[in-house]
Design an enzyme around this catalytic site. Sequence first.
Site, PDB file in Angstrom:
ATOM      1  N   ASN A  41      12.139   4.093 -59.633  1.00  0.00           N
ATOM      2  CA  ASN A  41      13.485   3.931 -59.102  1.00  0.00           C
ATOM      3  C   ASN A  41      14.269   5.201 -59.402  1.00  0.00           C
ATOM      4  O   ASN A  41      14.311   5.659 -60.551  1.00  0.00           O
ATOM      5  CB  ASN A  41      14.173   2.723 -59.738  1.00  0.00           C
ATOM      6  CG  ASN A  41      15.552   2.470 -59.138  1.00  0.00           C
ATOM      7  OD1 ASN A  41      16.482   3.237 -59.355  1.00  0.00           O
ATOM      8  ND2 ASN A  41      15.678   1.381 -58.406  1.00  0.00           N
ATOM      9  N   SER A  76      14.127   0.619 -54.322  1.00  0.00           N
ATOM     10  CA  SER A  76      15.574   0.731 -54.154  1.00  0.00           C
ATOM     11  C   SER A  76      16.186  -0.630 -54.452  1.00  0.00           C
ATOM     12  O   SER A  76      15.796  -1.635 -53.856  1.00  0.00           O
ATOM     13  CB  SER A  76      15.908   1.164 -52.721  1.00  0.00           C
ATOM     14  OG  SER A  76      17.266   1.492 -52.592  1.00  0.00           O
ATOM     15  N   GLU A  77      17.157  -0.671 -55.378  1.00  0.00           N
ATOM     16  CA  GLU A  77      17.607  -1.969 -55.887  1.00  0.00           C
ATOM     17  C   GLU A  77      18.344  -2.834 -54.879  1.00  0.00           C
ATOM     18  O   GLU A  77      18.597  -4.010 -55.137  1.00  0.00           O
ATOM     19  CB  GLU A  77      18.456  -1.792 -57.152  1.00  0.00           C
ATOM     20  CG  GLU A  77      19.687  -0.948 -57.001  1.00  0.00           C
ATOM     21  CD  GLU A  77      19.484   0.467 -57.513  1.00  0.00           C
ATOM     22  OE1 GLU A  77      20.429   1.033 -58.085  1.00  0.00           O
ATOM     23  OE2 GLU A  77      18.376   1.026 -57.320  1.00  0.00           O
ATOM     24  N   ASN A  78      18.701  -2.281 -53.723  1.00  0.00           N
ATOM     25  CA  ASN A  78      19.330  -3.117 -52.705  1.00  0.00           C
ATOM     26  C   ASN A  78      18.315  -3.909 -51.891  1.00  0.00           C
ATOM     27  O   ASN A  78      18.681  -4.637 -50.972  1.00  0.00           O
ATOM     28  CB  ASN A  78      20.191  -2.262 -51.762  1.00  0.00           C
ATOM     29  CG  ASN A  78      19.387  -1.212 -51.028  1.00  0.00           C
ATOM     30  OD1 ASN A  78      18.654  -0.446 -51.633  1.00  0.00           O
ATOM     31  ND2 ASN A  78      19.524  -1.167 -49.718  1.00  0.00           N
ATOM     32  N   GLY A  79      17.015  -3.810 -52.249  1.00  0.00           N
ATOM     33  CA  GLY A  79      16.022  -4.679 -51.620  1.00  0.00           C
ATOM     34  C   GLY A  79      15.000  -3.973 -50.761  1.00  0.00           C
ATOM     35  O   GLY A  79      14.714  -4.413 -49.645  1.00  0.00           O
TER      36      GLY A  79
END
Length: 510
Positions: free
Chosen positions: A313, A336-339
Amino acid sequence: MLSQNLNLFNRHFCRICLSQRRLLSQTQSRSSKYCESAFDAVRDVKDGSSCMFGGFGLCGIPENLINALRKKGPRNLTAISNNCGVTDFGLGILLMNKQIKRMIASYVGENKELERAFLAGELELELNPQGTLAERIRSAGAGIPAFYTPTGYGTLIQEGGAPIKYKLGGGEVEIASVPKESKTFDGKNYVMEKALSADFAFIKGYKADYAGNVIFRKSTRNFNLPMAKAARHTIVEVEEIVDIGALPPDSVHLPAVYVDKVLKGERFEKRIERKTVSDPENETKVASSDRDELRMRIIKRAAREFQDGMYANLGIGIPALASNFIPKGMNVTLHSENGLLGSGPFPVPGMEDADLINAAKETITILPGGSYFSSDESFAMVRGNHIQLTMLGALQVSQYGDLANWMIPGKMVKGMGGAMDLVSATQGRVVITMEHTSKGVHKILDECTLPLTGKNVVDTIVTEKCVFKVDKEQGLLLKEIWPTISIEEIKESTGCDFQVDSDNLAEMLQ
């Protein structure tokens, strides 16, 4: 005899199917969930209501429902969203219209009005780590009243004292966060967080049927999916509504049981916050200024931290640029932490997709073998130690690996976003990429003076001058040094003592 029985069964089955199709046809025309307009969908929202808004940045936001709320005009709302859009679009228009009393979010981002109003004492702002926010919402939808997470332990999130509201005019804190219960499991410290529900959830889907089953598109699942399950009333706007039965059951992302109202949006601008396209010449170009050269030095050295087969990440800024220098032939999957898992390069001009962005809110592509998922699923990957490397920027780092990178009290507040969750994973490595000093002020210190993102979490620091390895008990060890810089220079620009790996000290190569 068997043949006769089969014929009778087939005729009976066909009559049942025909009857069901007629019933479905009648249901579609008078579905109690279907709304003719966005204004009709929000008519029950009153002053003081709590409202969840799906989306990440401007991606996957319920545009028509937000505009309807702006026209209806309810005041003193508690708005729950990852962030507050921009000043003239998304939730920003409710903020500018003074309809929001409290914002519960993870990231201030580029909304200057939100930051200004908060620091001026005009708005309550409760910041949550992004993964904690997603899990609080998911827990509410699953009927779980509270849970323990390692995220935020040893920070203001756990200890209390984070400013929620300043006195009018700013400066003095009027409302501060309270300490949270903590507990130790198997030798590791955890913070107790309570589930987060709301009166209403306003959700943006791609396609739905009249029963309320919903399909999302690409990276728009984000907070939309967990929020739809967590509110007492869930209202979904979509780009297309189809007949009941037209959606394949195995393609449904959100089952109808969670949805109270559904409408077809009248108009979608689908604004892109950061339209970013591929430019191969600029991605590898020679630096055009001294500062560019220093940043490029950091980026290229940081890229040597990648390993084949790794899931990684990359934070906003310098860390994200390191992806341009992954060695050829090396397989690194970017999370990517938004999915999104499997981020590819920026799209070529003209191929930008508003429904496909990364955590920096930039248009992106996805590589073969990639996948999309919701924000709560994304942070389950993080906390579950499935991500091997996190690369972030920093405001300050201490000699024992404490990290501060989300606010300067009373002056600047960006929010922690996903950083607190990312650094709390016990088995992943945390690499900090940053300039060694800021306007001559030390950034590597005995102790951080700014609010912490995480305590004892940093493993490696890469600057334009050197590379430090961090021992959580012994402190910093100088491992690499830029050829034209002396150890004395590094001592002068570092605000704490460090050891030198004299036997193995290497030149900092790219």
